[in-house]
Design a protein around this motif. Sequence first.
Motif, PDB file in Angstrom:
ATOM      1  N   ALA A  69       1.034  -1.218  -0.065  1.00 22.91           N
ATOM      2  CA  ALA A  69      -0.327  -0.043  -0.103  1.00 22.91           C
ATOM      3  C   ALA A  69       0.825   1.298   0.012  1.00 22.91           C
ATOM      4  O   ALA A  69       0.503   2.296  -0.473  1.00 22.91           O
ATOM      5  N   SER A  70       2.146   1.139   0.660  1.00 20.30           N
ATOM      6  CA  SER A  70       2.912   2.348   0.808  1.00 20.30           C
ATOM      7  C   SER A  70       3.371   2.561  -0.818  1.00 20.30           C
ATOM      8  O   SER A  70       3.796   3.846  -0.975  1.00 20.30           O
ATOM      9  N   ARG A  71       3.527   1.554  -1.598  1.00 21.13           N
ATOM     10  CA  ARG A  71       3.947   1.901  -2.942  1.00 21.13           C
ATOM     11  C   ARG A  71       3.131   2.556  -3.959  1.00 21.13           C
ATOM     12  O   ARG A  71       3.149   3.250  -4.831  1.00 21.13           O
ATOM     13  N   LEU A  72       1.779   2.649  -3.405  1.00 24.70           N
ATOM     14  CA  LEU A  72       0.691   3.204  -4.067  1.00 24.70           C
ATOM     15  C   LEU A  72       0.323   4.533  -3.333  1.00 24.70           C
ATOM     16  O   LEU A  72      -0.402   5.266  -3.635  1.00 24.70           O
ATOM     17  N   GLY A  73       1.194   5.013  -2.409  1.00 23.96           N
ATOM     18  CA  GLY A  73       1.241   6.419  -1.818  1.00 23.96           C
ATOM     19  C   GLY A  73       0.547   6.601  -0.418  1.00 23.96           C
ATOM     20  O   GLY A  73       0.471   7.644   0.192  1.00 23.96           O
ATOM     21  N   TRP A  74      -0.075   5.077   0.053  1.00 27.15           N
ATOM     22  CA  TRP A  74      -0.653   5.249   1.476  1.00 27.15           C
ATOM     23  C   TRP A  74       0.321   5.075   2.532  1.00 27.15           C
ATOM     24  O   TRP A  74       1.268   4.696   2.170  1.00 27.15           O
ATOM     25  N   MET A  75       0.097   5.432   3.650  1.00 29.03           N
ATOM     26  CA  MET A  75       0.956   5.503   4.774  1.00 29.03           C
ATOM     27  C   MET A  75       0.245   4.669   5.842  1.00 29.03           C
ATOM     28  O   MET A  75      -0.048   5.008   7.084  1.00 29.03           O
ATOM     29  N   PRO A  76       0.127   3.255   5.605  1.00 30.00           N
ATOM     30  CA  PRO A  76      -0.642   2.437   6.821  1.00 30.00           C
ATOM     31  C   PRO A  76       0.283   2.375   7.936  1.00 30.00           C
ATOM     32  O   PRO A  76       1.484   2.383   7.927  1.00 30.00           O
ATOM     33  N   PRO A  77      -0.109   2.079   9.235  1.00 28.87           N
ATOM     34  CA  PRO A  77       0.707   2.044  10.319  1.00 28.87           C
ATOM     35  C   PRO A  77       1.333   0.753  10.528  1.00 28.87           C
ATOM     36  O   PRO A  77       2.257   0.628  11.088  1.00 28.87           O
ATOM     37  N   VAL A  78       0.589  -0.449   9.787  1.00 29.63           N
ATOM     38  CA  VAL A  78       1.155  -1.595   9.905  1.00 29.63           C
ATOM     39  C   VAL A  78       2.047  -1.927   8.433  1.00 29.63           C
ATOM     40  O   VAL A  78       1.445  -2.205   7.372  1.00 29.63           O
ATOM     41  N   ARG A  79       3.520  -1.656   8.766  1.00 32.12           N
ATOM     42  CA  ARG A  79       4.730  -1.837   7.587  1.00 32.12           C
ATOM     43  C   ARG A  79       5.510  -2.619   8.136  1.00 32.12           C
ATOM     44  O   ARG A  79       5.918  -2.919   9.312  1.00 32.12           O
ATOM     45  N   SER A  80       6.605  -3.155   7.241  1.00 28.94           N
ATOM     46  CA  SER A  80       7.488  -3.840   7.835  1.00 28.94           C
ATOM     47  C   SER A  80       8.271  -3.446   8.964  1.00 28.94           C
ATOM     48  O   SER A  80       8.876  -3.887   9.670  1.00 28.94           O
ATOM     49  N   THR A  81       8.638  -1.781   8.526  1.00 27.35           N
ATOM     50  CA  THR A  81       9.686  -1.125   9.542  1.00 27.35           C
ATOM     51  C   THR A  81       8.958  -1.105  10.896  1.00 27.35           C
ATOM     52  O   THR A  81       9.517  -1.063  12.052  1.00 27.35           O
ATOM     53  N   ALA A  82       7.506  -0.896  10.778  1.00 27.44           N
ATOM     54  CA  ALA A  82       6.734  -0.420  12.189  1.00 27.44           C
ATOM     55  C   ALA A  82       6.910  -1.844  12.960  1.00 27.44           C
ATOM     56  O   ALA A  82       7.104  -1.739  13.994  1.00 27.44           O
ATOM     57  N   ILE A  83       6.740  -2.973  12.118  1.00 25.00           N
ATOM     58  CA  ILE A  83       6.689  -4.240  12.980  1.00 25.00           C
ATOM     59  C   ILE A  83       7.980  -4.745  13.434  1.00 25.00           C
ATOM     60  O   ILE A  83       8.023  -4.927  14.563  1.00 25.00           O
ATOM     61  N   ALA A  84       8.906  -4.281  12.827  1.00 29.61           N
ATOM     62  CA  ALA A  84      10.382  -4.499  13.262  1.00 29.61           C
ATOM     63  C   ALA A  84      10.846  -3.703  14.457  1.00 29.61           C
ATOM     64  O   ALA A  84      11.361  -4.179  15.294  1.00 29.61           O
ATOM     65  N   GLU A  85      10.254  -2.257  14.531  1.00 28.63           N
ATOM     66  CA  GLU A  85      10.462  -1.394  15.687  1.00 28.63           C
ATOM     67  C   GLU A  85       9.750  -1.887  16.630  1.00 28.63           C
ATOM     68  O   GLU A  85      10.224  -1.648  18.049  1.00 28.63           O
ATOM     69  N   LEU A  86       8.432  -2.209  16.525  1.00 30.89           N
ATOM     70  CA  LEU A  86       7.524  -2.857  17.594  1.00 30.89           C
ATOM     71  C   LEU A  86       8.165  -3.829  18.229  1.00 30.89           C
ATOM     72  O   LEU A  86       8.249  -3.992  19.235  1.00 30.89           O
ATOM     73  N   ARG A  87       8.853  -4.971  17.458  1.00 32.59           N
ATOM     74  CA  ARG A  87       9.185  -6.099  18.050  1.00 32.59           C
ATOM     75  C   ARG A  87      10.614  -5.819  18.831  1.00 32.59           C
ATOM     76  O   ARG A  87      11.003  -6.335  19.666  1.00 32.59           O
ATOM     77  N   ARG A  88      11.382  -4.641  18.322  1.00 38.09           N
ATOM     78  CA  ARG A  88      12.545  -4.243  19.161  1.00 38.09           C
ATOM     79  C   ARG A  88      12.239  -3.587  20.314  1.00 38.09           C
ATOM     80  O   ARG A  88      12.989  -3.884  21.381  1.00 38.09           O
ATOM     81  N   GLY A  89      11.320  -3.061  20.808  1.00 39.36           N
ATOM     82  CA  GLY A  89      10.411  -2.649  21.675  1.00 39.36           C
ATOM     83  C   GLY A  89      10.988  -1.159  21.894  1.00 39.36           C
ATOM     84  O   GLY A  89      11.866  -0.368  21.254  1.00 39.36           O
ATOM     85  N   VAL A  90      10.640  -0.322  22.961  1.00 37.59           N
ATOM     86  CA  VAL A  90      10.915   1.141  23.287  1.00 37.59           C
ATOM     87  C   VAL A  90      11.399   1.155  24.815  1.00 37.59           C
ATOM     88  O   VAL A  90      10.648   0.996  25.652  1.00 37.59           O
ATOM     89  N   THR A  91      12.567   1.255  24.869  1.00 41.00           N
ATOM     90  CA  THR A  91      13.548   1.126  26.289  1.00 41.00           C
ATOM     91  C   THR A  91      14.280   2.522  26.343  1.00 41.00           C
ATOM     92  O   THR A  91      14.877   2.786  25.133  1.00 41.00           O
TER      93      THR A  91
END
Length: 441
Positions: free
Chosen positions: A262-284
């Motif tokens: 979807a991002s290739r079509l100009g959309w900015m969905p919250p669920v993308r590969s980078t978002a999931i990778a950063e989510l799995r990394r955590g925020v500390t």
Amino acid sequence: MSEVVRNILLLGASGLIGRFVTDDLRARGFRIIGVARQLSPAQRMSALDIELPIMTLDAAALTCLLNEHAVDVVVNCVGVLQDAPGSDTNAVHRDFVVRLLQAIGASGRAIRLVHISIPGAANEDRTSFATTKREAERLVASSGIPHVILRPGFVVAPSAYGGSAMLRALAASPLDLPAKEMATPFQPVAISDIAATIAWLAARDIDDPAVKAVSWDLMQAEPVTMAGVIKQFRLAFGTAGWPHLAMPAFLLDCSAWAGDLASRLGWMPPVRSTAIAELRRGVTGDPQHWVAATGIVPTTLAEAIGRHPATIQDKWFARLYLVKAFVFASLVAFWVVSGFIALIVSYRAAAGILSAHGFPSALVDPITIGTSLMDMSIGVLIAFRRTAGVGLVAGIVASLGYMVGAAILTPDLWIEPLGALVKTGPAIVLMLVALLMLDSR
């Protein structure tokens, strides 16, 4: 400490952090110039909010901007999550910072740079988003310019965008992320604490040695998991007592793949590969240096969310947020597939309907081909973010045209057993709903 009111240039004034900080600092009496590549109509509230093609400005143009507004403090909130058409993480996070540092140095002014980055250890950076953010930090730290690097945790704000909107959507639904992701450490920070920190910094003298070159993690000290954050939102939404079903990990990965497409079509969905990778990394992080320097007591997660209990507009937004993707995907499929079937799969049957209702034979093929191509074109227009609004309006007009045309030329189609024309009405309503949901901020 000087009592002189500072002139602040905030870059990225349309984003979650940038918008709140811009409005908050103005309320505190600072003269703040908010700059963004694009502002929504609702964000153009002040003559000091400026739309500029920030990414294309060279160092000389940035220097002119700093001097024109007699800037004392620059707050850089510019950022993108992932590479996509029109979004280049290296260009936004690194190359722009290089030019900004050159501009500050060439301005001849005593300017403090407040740079918004990300928490976490550099050796854990795996995405282009994280590595370019970290490279920007190194450039700022080695520049010799008075600077403060702020690394906010998961930002809790009255408004929602991206990841924060996704967590609200999960909180309003019976879905959970997979157990491993729910256990990820996720230290939050109230956006009001970020604004208070920037206001505190803006009031410091430029030669104050305590804030000449520092980096702070901004977040509450108590460890919290993703599950804890979502639970607190569920208390606000009144959904904490619901039974919840954890989605399988492969479904989350499939959603990330679909988000990348979807991002290739100009959309900015919250669920993308980078978002999931950063989510799995955590925020500390460790906020003790920030707290010790500023005296700010971090707002707890319960306080940050509890101060803004969910209203009906919050609930509607959260419930519809994840559904939005399905609404647009279904409309794209509806128009493209229906046009394809009429043109390729069942062309003779489609043309036969016109022939059976007395259309001149010379017009049957052109009308069948033309309407089929029109339907497919509408689907393609809706698929791309830039043209989605045009596609939705065209779809509504075309549907109304089909209904009126059928009522005049082939009224018996209204009472056919499958009710194809009757079902066009709900399709129009769905397109109207999609048009009303088109805005992303």
